[in-house]
Write an enzyme that holds these catalytic residues in place. Structure first.
Site, short mmCIF file in Angstrom:
data_model
loop_
_atom_site.label_atom_id
_atom_site.label_comp_id
_atom_site.label_asym_id
_atom_site.label_seq_id
_atom_site.Cartn_x
_atom_site.Cartn_y
_atom_site.Cartn_z
CG LEU A 1 -1.97 -1.06 1.38
CD1 LEU A 1 -2.73 -0.88 2.69
CD2 LEU A 1 -2.94 -1.05 0.21
CG ASP A 2 0.48 4.32 -2.92
OD1 ASP A 2 1.30 3.50 -3.37
OD2 ASP A 2 -0.36 4.92 -3.62
CE LYS A 3 5.86 8.15 5.07
NZ LYS A 3 7.06 9.02 4.98
NE ARG B 1 -1.91 8.56 -5.00
CZ ARG B 1 -0.71 8.78 -4.47
NH1 ARG B 1 0.01 7.75 -4.03
NH2 ARG B 1 -0.23 10.01 -4.38
#
Length: 241
Positions: A48-50, A149
């Protein structure tokens, strides 16, 4: 921790915690370094993105890791994300089907590229509409970098506080509640990080072969932002569920 057994560990990752070591600061805390002292050796299955919160699955053995990798790579894992986006789509459901190219510009962003990009599809459904925001459910059918996104931004509905694909602006109470002065200097936003949450993973357990479905509740900031939007939005509307 959301769920665990001898083979798997599932956590509700907080926003701000990277899945893997940071390329610039190898000593910074990340998922593996935070959890391995408690659970022993762990294998990262997916990322997962930060700044994304939500369900993250880790393997507790090399064999479980191998089997889960096969499921992810062959698109056998069903993923559900919820995104708080800027804007109000007129559609109820949509299929984003733009090919994506990672590291495609000077900011190292993933971009839509009709010639050189790889096939990428995301199913989208509006869950709720607010004054100037919407809650959207996203089902990525492929696994490209930053796919949700980029697809939402390409459709004109960037995720709240997305510093790469939007304007990085969070949601502030002063823009929602009547009578509050709109000078935001010093005001804390109701959500100031990427408004994306990994809600659910459906997969096959590598040992039992049984279907598993694991969910992670919203992080406090996202849940709080939705409460404020529901409370103060003049044009709040629920989508079809």
């Amino acid at each position: 921790m959301v769920w665990s057994d001898e083979w798997l560990l599932a956590i509700n990752k907080p926003a701000g915690l990277p899945t893997l070591p940071d390329g610039y600061d190898r000593q910074a805390l990340h998922v593996k370094s935070a959890l391995e002292p408690l659970y022993g050796r762990l294998w990262i299955v997916h990322r997962l993105d930060k700044e994304t919160s939500g369900i993250l699955l880790l393997a507790r053995s090399a064999d479980a890791h191998r089997q889960l990798n096969i499921q992810f790579e062959s698109h056998q894992v069903h993923k559900i994300y919820h995104a708080l986006v800027v804007g109000v789509p007129q559609w109820q459901e949509a299929l984003a089907d733009q090919p994506l190219l990672p590291d495609g510009d000077r900011r190292h962003r993933t971009i839509v590229d009709w010639q050189g990009g790889k096939s990428a599809q995301t199913r989208l459904r509006v869950l709720e509409r607010f004054g100037g925001y919407s809650l959207v459910e996203a089902h990525p059918l492929t696994g490209r970098t930053h796919q949700i996104r980029v697809h939402l931004a390409a459709l004109g509905y960037p995720i709240v506080a997305d510093s790469l694909y939007g304007d990085s602006r969070g949601v502030f109470l002063s823009e929602l509640k009547p009578g509050i002065h709109k000078d935001r200097s010093g005001e804390s936003g109701v959500i100031q990080r990427l408004g994306l949450h990994a809600l659910q993973l459906d997969f096959t357990h590598p040992e039992s072969g049984e279907k598993q479905s694991i969910q992670a509740p919203y992080a406090k900031d996202l849940a709080g932002a939705l409460r404020q939007l529901r409370r103060y939005s003049l044009s709040g509307e629920q989508g079809e569920r």
